[in-house]
Design a protein around this motif. Sequence first.
Motif, PDB file in Angstrom:
ATOM      1  N   SER A 208       1.036   0.696   6.332  1.00  0.00           N
ATOM      2  CA  SER A 208       0.361  -0.197   6.113  1.00  0.00           C
ATOM      3  C   SER A 208      -0.553  -0.518   4.620  1.00  0.00           C
ATOM      4  CB  SER A 208      -1.234   0.681   6.574  1.00  0.00           C
ATOM      5  OG  SER A 208      -1.114   2.175   6.159  1.00  0.00           O
ATOM      6  N   HIS A 209       0.055  -0.298   3.556  1.00  0.00           N
ATOM      7  CA  HIS A 209      -0.182  -0.763   2.414  1.00  0.00           C
ATOM      8  C   HIS A 209       0.488  -1.940   1.918  1.00  0.00           C
ATOM      9  CE1 HIS A 209      -2.129  -0.615  -1.410  1.00  0.00           C
ATOM     10  NE2 HIS A 209      -0.775  -0.118  -1.782  1.00  0.00           N
ATOM     11  N   ALA A 210       1.865  -1.617   2.200  1.00  0.00           N
ATOM     12  CA  ALA A 210       2.920  -2.955   2.145  1.00  0.00           C
ATOM     13  C   ALA A 210       2.919  -3.658   3.247  1.00  0.00           C
ATOM     14  CB  ALA A 210       4.286  -1.925   2.348  1.00  0.00           C
ATOM     15  N   ARG A 211       2.420  -3.548   4.113  1.00  0.00           N
ATOM     16  CA  ARG A 211       2.135  -4.335   5.003  1.00  0.00           C
ATOM     17  C   ARG A 211       0.824  -5.853   4.974  1.00  0.00           C
ATOM     18  NH1 ARG A 211      -1.830  -5.313   9.083  1.00  0.00           N
ATOM     19  NH2 ARG A 211      -2.472  -3.086   8.898  1.00  0.00           N
ATOM     20  N   GLN A 212      -0.228  -5.301   3.845  1.00  0.00           N
ATOM     21  CA  GLN A 212      -1.273  -5.464   3.551  1.00  0.00           C
ATOM     22  C   GLN A 212      -1.133  -6.392   2.372  1.00  0.00           C
ATOM     23  OE1 GLN A 212      -4.944  -2.940   2.096  1.00  0.00           O
ATOM     24  NE2 GLN A 212      -6.413  -4.639   2.552  1.00  0.00           N
ATOM     25  N   GLU A 213      -0.566  -5.795   1.266  1.00  0.00           N
ATOM     26  CA  GLU A 213      -0.331  -6.222   0.290  1.00  0.00           C
ATOM     27  C   GLU A 213       0.679  -7.086   0.288  1.00  0.00           C
ATOM     28  OE1 GLU A 213      -2.047  -5.633  -2.794  1.00  0.00           O
ATOM     29  OE2 GLU A 213      -3.200  -4.255  -1.221  1.00  0.00           O
ATOM     30  N   LEU A 214       1.946  -7.075   0.865  1.00  0.00           N
ATOM     31  CA  LEU A 214       3.327  -8.372   1.305  1.00  0.00           C
ATOM     32  C   LEU A 214       2.751  -9.571   2.582  1.00  0.00           C
ATOM     33  CD1 LEU A 214       6.318  -5.931   0.476  1.00  0.00           C
ATOM     34  CD2 LEU A 214       5.169  -7.151  -0.935  1.00  0.00           C
ATOM     35  N   GLY A 215       1.513  -9.082   2.857  1.00  0.00           N
ATOM     36  CA  GLY A 215       1.455 -10.233   3.401  1.00  0.00           C
ATOM     37  C   GLY A 215       2.653 -10.169   5.430  1.00  0.00           C
ATOM     38  N   PHE A 216       3.387  -9.062   5.775  1.00  0.00           N
ATOM     39  CA  PHE A 216       3.486  -9.511   6.849  1.00  0.00           C
ATOM     40  C   PHE A 216       2.415  -8.373   8.366  1.00  0.00           C
ATOM     41  CE2 PHE A 216       5.027  -5.926   4.935  1.00  0.00           C
ATOM     42  CZ  PHE A 216       5.517  -4.680   5.647  1.00  0.00           C
ATOM     43  N   LEU A 217       3.669  -8.598   9.329  1.00  0.00           N
ATOM     44  CA  LEU A 217       2.769  -7.994  10.176  1.00  0.00           C
ATOM     45  C   LEU A 217       0.957  -7.921  10.513  1.00  0.00           C
ATOM     46  CD1 LEU A 217       5.020  -4.613  11.090  1.00  0.00           C
ATOM     47  CD2 LEU A 217       5.491  -6.766  12.410  1.00  0.00           C
TER      48      LEU A 217
END
Length: 220
Positions: A208-217
């Motif tokens: 969830s954190h990576a998705r938000q910060e990197l802008g995927f999914l």
Amino acid sequence: MSTDAKPTDFSAARIHETAQQILTAGVLPAIVEAGHPVLRHEAAPFDGQLGEAELGQLIDLMRSVMHKAPGVGLAAPQLGIPLQLAVLEDQFEVDPEVAAARGREPLPFFAMLNPSYQPLGTAVAAFYEGCLSVSGLQAAVVRPESVRLDFTTPDGTRLQRDFTGWQARIVQHETDHLHGILYLDRAELRSISSNAEYSARWAQPDISHARQELGFLPDR
């Protein structure tokens, strides 16, 4: 997923010769890295290219290479042998929170020949994956949460088994290898991270954190 992978042009004799060279070398072989064409061809279905004893020796060797790496799966093409054979085992100790989030339970060792899988239901899950043939990178991959695996055991028995959670992810990753597919083909490209960045920032129970910060999914 569709793939442009062409069938290997290795003859049965060449597959046998390649396996013999590895088995008689007296050392654990190196793992083939991405960019080698053997990883981008569909491996040959097992059809007796190796005798029973040779097959058993190769499976034992692959298990040793997998443990040394270390990893939870290894496909024959990763040793330069374009044969539909893979070994799988996950006995690593994992933080309980991580295990719960990822549905990760121990996977007893088994070897599979000529595997194929089908999703069970429509549920999917996204987590970071790595690969022994893709050094230094991790990326998030969306995969079916549960699959039904059809495969042949080393003794020739055709089996069907259902897997869910992290076990299903391992099964899909290794089966893909036998059809010329690397996990990066299925990855969310904006999620790709070096091992160092993954360890420092994104090695969390979920993405969830990576998705938000990197802008995927992104949320839709």
